[in-house]
Design an enzyme around this catalytic site. Structure first.
Site, mmCIF file in Angstrom:
data_model
loop_
_atom_site.group_PDB
_atom_site.id
_atom_site.type_symbol
_atom_site.label_atom_id
_atom_site.label_comp_id
_atom_site.label_asym_id
_atom_site.label_seq_id
_atom_site.Cartn_x
_atom_site.Cartn_y
_atom_site.Cartn_z
ATOM 1 N N ASP A 21 0.879 -1.182 0.000
ATOM 2 C CA ASP A 21 0.000 0.000 0.000
ATOM 3 C C ASP A 21 0.907 1.220 0.000
ATOM 4 O O ASP A 21 2.119 1.112 0.209
ATOM 5 C CB ASP A 21 -0.874 -0.007 1.270
ATOM 6 C CG ASP A 21 -1.766 1.228 1.375
ATOM 7 O OD1 ASP A 21 -2.436 1.558 0.379
ATOM 8 O OD2 ASP A 21 -1.780 1.876 2.444
ATOM 9 N N SER A 22 0.288 2.388 -0.211
ATOM 10 C CA SER A 22 1.046 3.628 -0.155
ATOM 11 C C SER A 22 1.533 3.919 1.268
ATOM 12 O O SER A 22 2.371 4.785 1.467
ATOM 13 C CB SER A 22 0.163 4.782 -0.608
ATOM 14 O OG SER A 22 -0.956 4.874 0.249
ATOM 15 N N CYS B 48 -4.361 -1.368 -1.934
ATOM 16 C CA CYS B 48 -4.524 0.080 -2.081
ATOM 17 C C CYS B 48 -5.465 0.306 -3.258
ATOM 18 O O CYS B 48 -5.211 -0.193 -4.360
ATOM 19 C CB CYS B 48 -3.152 0.683 -2.367
ATOM 20 S SG CYS B 48 -3.187 2.436 -2.768
ATOM 21 N N GLU C 13 -3.654 8.302 8.942
ATOM 22 C CA GLU C 13 -2.220 8.044 9.194
ATOM 23 C C GLU C 13 -1.757 8.756 10.470
ATOM 24 O O GLU C 13 -0.828 8.315 11.137
ATOM 25 C CB GLU C 13 -1.370 8.503 8.003
ATOM 26 C CG GLU C 13 -1.597 7.701 6.729
ATOM 27 C CD GLU C 13 -0.448 6.752 6.362
ATOM 28 O OE1 GLU C 13 0.692 7.023 6.724
ATOM 29 O OE2 GLU C 13 -0.737 5.733 5.696
ATOM 30 N N CYS D 97 -11.044 3.062 0.020
ATOM 31 C CA CYS D 97 -9.642 3.378 0.327
ATOM 32 C C CYS D 97 -9.320 2.552 1.559
ATOM 33 O O CYS D 97 -10.115 2.524 2.514
ATOM 34 C CB CYS D 97 -9.486 4.868 0.627
ATOM 35 S SG CYS D 97 -7.853 5.301 1.258
ATOM 36 N N HIS E 51 -7.428 2.972 3.907
ATOM 37 C CA HIS E 51 -7.258 3.718 5.159
ATOM 38 C C HIS E 51 -8.597 3.966 5.866
ATOM 39 O O HIS E 51 -8.631 4.195 7.069
ATOM 40 C CB HIS E 51 -6.640 5.097 4.885
ATOM 41 C CG HIS E 51 -5.175 5.077 4.613
ATOM 42 N ND1 HIS E 51 -4.638 4.569 3.465
ATOM 43 C CD2 HIS E 51 -4.127 5.526 5.353
ATOM 44 C CE1 HIS E 51 -3.324 4.706 3.488
ATOM 45 N NE2 HIS E 51 -2.988 5.286 4.625
HETATM 46 N N1 DGL Z 1 -4.776 3.414 0.966
HETATM 47 C C1 DGL Z 1 -4.822 3.941 -0.330
HETATM 48 C C2 DGL Z 1 -6.086 3.538 -1.034
HETATM 49 O O1 DGL Z 1 -6.664 2.522 -0.709
HETATM 50 C C3 DGL Z 1 -4.649 5.398 -0.560
HETATM 51 C C4 DGL Z 1 -3.894 6.242 0.314
HETATM 52 C C5 DGL Z 1 -3.148 7.307 -0.426
HETATM 53 O O2 DGL Z 1 -3.724 8.284 -0.900
HETATM 54 O O3 DGL Z 1 -1.947 7.119 -0.504
HETATM 55 O O4 DGL Z 1 -6.528 4.209 -1.941
#
Ligand code: DGL
Length: 284
Positions: free
Chosen positions: A11-12, A74, A158, A190, A192
């Protein structure tokens, strides 16, 4: 590739840990390698070309660990890069958009489905297409898609501000209009966002089902490995009530501070993180 190899998950940043947790819960006998590109997060506000370049580097790194499959934990990277990855690499690549879209169509009674995600994910229209495709497969003509980008949710997650006044105010700003559209199902598009689910759920109200695709993605990983004959035989071993991440089974890598990853990542996983190493991802 053989069944003994690890599954590579990336993931990012930390959001993919919500997916990793489910994979660990459903596939306790698999070795897992997680890479969080915390040094370059967020991906969601970058251009599709940049996200694709980052994603290829993330996968190149995981391939040095001889992984047997890749999970793009992600949505942004799934939206911008999954087609390229599937073309380019000869190993199973599991992404998060299709399973989430299918789960939403299954869950929705009214057919009015919302999706929240990063700007890159929403602008890519992958969810819109995936939801209408899933509706077609299910033989439904009543499905309508409503998308909304919520870019500030990632830094809030985060930062660990899962239930703060600022998060609540931000969520109102993003979600009030979506609530007005009368959806009965909302995809947390997302990885997150599950961390903010309590605030999101409160604002959307009890009549709106939240879809966290982590568990359907873990199921998709299981099905795919089984189909490919890559499922590790020791998966019959059952985890205890606590989902743990011992160093001999799960290795973590980050492109930023190891200490920060350990501290915040532990909160995402609801478990201690034993082994984390820093990676110079630009070298891949
Ligand atoms: N967790 C990532 C997603 O599912 C995105 C987070 C980011 O913007 O880096 O899209």
């Amino acid at each position: 590739m053989n069944a003994e190899g690890a599954i590579g998950v990336f993931d990012s940043g930390l959001g993919g840990l919500t997916v990793l947790r489910e994979i660990r819960a459903q596939l306790p006998g698999e070795k897992l390698i997680y890479f969080g590109d915390n040094g370059r997060t967020p991906y969601g506000s970058k251009s599709p070309d940049t996200v694709l370049r980052y994603t290829l580097q993330d996968v190149n790194f995981l391939l040095t660990k001889n992984v047997k499959a890749i999970v793009i934990a992600c949505n942004t990277a799934s939206a911008c890069a999954s087609a390229t990855l599937r073309e380019k690499y000869d190993l199973p690549v599991i992404e998060v958009v299709e399973p989430g879209a299918a789960a939403a169509v299954k869950a929705s009674v009214s057919g009015r489905i919302g999706v929240i995600g990063t700007a890159a994910t929403i602008n890519s229209k992958v969810y819109e297409k995936a939801i209408y495709r899933a509706a077609e497969i299910a033989g439904r003509t009543d499905v309508r898609y409503f998308g909304k980008a919520c870019p500030l949710f990632v830094p809030l997650a985060e930062e660990g501000w899962w239930d703060s006044v600022i998060t609540r105010m931000t969520a109102h700003k993003y979600l009030d209009e979506l609530r007005g559209s009368g959806i009965d199902t909302l995809v947390l598009g997302c990885t997150h966002y599950p961390l903010l689910a309590e605030v999101i759920g409160e604002i959307m109200g009890g009549g709106v089902k939240l879809i966290n695709s982590a568990s359907v993605v873990a199921q998709a990983v299981k099905d795919r490995l089984k189909r490919e004959g890559l499922l590790n035989a020791s998966n019959s071993r059952v985890n205890g009530p606590e989902i743990d991440f011992p160093a001999e089974t799960v290795q973590f890598y980050t492109s930023d501070s190891v200490a920060k990853f350990r501290e915040l990542g532990g909160k995402f996983l609801k478990s201690g993180i034993e082994s984390v190493e820093k990676v110079d991802i630009e070298a891949f």
